[in-house]
Design a protein around this motif. Structure first.
Motif, PDB file in Angstrom:
ATOM      1  N   TYR A  50      -5.632  -3.563  -5.186  1.00 31.81           N
ATOM      2  CA  TYR A  50      -5.773  -2.411  -4.882  1.00 31.81           C
ATOM      3  C   TYR A  50      -4.401  -1.450  -5.467  1.00 31.81           C
ATOM      4  N   ARG A 100      -9.545   3.149   2.797  1.00 31.60           N
ATOM      5  CA  ARG A 100      -8.816   1.967   2.434  1.00 31.60           C
ATOM      6  C   ARG A 100      -9.510   0.723   3.028  1.00 31.60           C
ATOM      7  N   MET A 125       0.925  -1.199  -0.051  1.00 34.16           N
ATOM      8  CA  MET A 125      -0.011   0.032  -0.001  1.00 34.16           C
ATOM      9  C   MET A 125       0.696   1.156  -0.025  1.00 34.16           C
TER      10      MET A 125
END
Length: 352
Positions: free
Chosen positions: A95, A51, A40
């Motif tokens: 992501y 998130r 991340m």
């Protein structure tokens, strides 16, 4: 026979000057090993609460569940393998790749130059909604070969970038995009071929909820990077609009809604139903208006015989208006019964 092998290995030993040869990184203790960068790291500008909410949505839509087959190029995106053989995708890399794809799409000046393709029915509504909110060009359904390479076709186009739902189903546009040097962004499952794919987003591209969520998140990030919507507030478009809906289910819901409306309308105007074994229902009494008597209390009018003489019609006098003409008086009809003889020709006032 092992002597040449030892000499071959010895030639790759590092040259040491003034000390022993350093150990490789794999032989270092766990405390001294370099910690791998977080997945991340590129999403540092996104709040932690947002998130966490995004990861919860991906878990709810089964975005992390892959297939039992595993392509060698998708091995890097697999976190674990379940006992039943299903591979679990690392959602951190999913992501990260979504944010990367959004930055690539935003770099295109004309939004219409971004082409989204889905030949599978589960992704057609998703790409149509994505194109509606971002201005991209959708190709839902069957792809006509030659749309990117054959200039004489009616639907020829030259997109700047291609977004594909399934590389296996949409192999034809990916092959033509490779001929025309068009970058390709694809949602890849664990068994999807990654040939001619530039940016592979590891995710479940088999489920309708997963596909709808991925396009919803991609459209939201694109709009936020463009400045259309604020990152501090949630997007007012719900993710349910991107989900595939079965036509039979939609038709059934419409019929149920129509039947409910008819039932509600019937309940509002329907009269009470009298059963055969119940007492008769008395009609409601009409209230008196302005203190007047009821219509039932009025004196009854004496009925007249069918052969009674007709009453004369009153003559209305003309008013004072200068252009009004006097109304002629009507003659009284002859009083006679039905069996009275008809007048002979010539006896009446006028002839025919």
């Amino acid at each position: 026979g092992t002597r040449p092998l030892v000499r071959w290995r010895s030639c790759f030993r590092p040259l040491v000057i003034g000390g022993a040869a350093p150990r490789s990184s794999t032989s270092l203790p766990s405390q001294a090993r370099p910690f791998p960068p977080r997945a991340m790291a590129t999403a540092a500008y996104i709040p932690e609460e947002q998130r966490r909410h995004d990861f919860q949505m991906m878990l709810a839509c089964s975005t992390h569940l892959g297939t039992r087959n595993l392509d060698f190029q998708m091995t890097r995106y697999v976190w674990k393998r379940k006992p039943d053989g299903i591979n679990i995708i690392n959602l951190g890399k999913t992501y990260e790749k979504l944010l990367l794809a959004a930055r690539i799409v935003v770099a295109i000046e004309n939004p219409a130059d971004v082409c989204v393709i889905s030949a599978r029915p589960y992704g057609q509504r998703s790409i149509l909604k994505y194109a509606q909110y971002t201005g991209a060009t959708p190709i839902a359904g069957r792809y006509t070969p030659g749309m990117f390479t054959n200039q004489i076709t009616k639907k020829f186009m030259e997109p700047r970038i291609l977004v594909v739902t399934d590389p296996r189903t949409d192999h034809q546009p990916i092959a033509e995009a490779a001929y025309m040097n068009i970058p390709v962004i694809a949602f890849c499952d664990t068994d999807s071929p990654c040939k001619n794919v530039d940016v592979a987003i590891p995710a479940n591209n088999k489920g309708k909820q997963s596909i709808g969520l991925l396009y919803w998140m991609l459209a939201r990030e694109v709009l936020r990077l463009r400045g259309t919507i604020s990152r501090a507030q949630p997007w007012d478009v719900v993710v349910d609009l991107f989900f595939y809906r079965d036509p039979e289910e939609v038709e059934r819901e419409e019929k149920e809604a129509a039947a409910l409306r008819e039932a509600q309308a019937a309940e509002g105007v329907a009269a009470p139903i009298q059963q055969w074994d119940e007492a008769p229902i008395a009609p409601p009494a009409m209230p008196a208006v302005g203190g007047a008597e009821q219509w039932a209390d009025a004196a009854p009018v004496a009925p007249t015989e069918w052969n009674a003489a007709a009453q004369p019609v009153p003559v209305v006098e003309a008013g004072d208006n200068w252009d009004s003409q006097p109304t002629p008086a009507l003659q009284q009809p002859q009083t006679g019964g039905w069996d009275a003889p008809a007048p002979m020709p010539g006896q009446g006032g006028g002839g025919w």
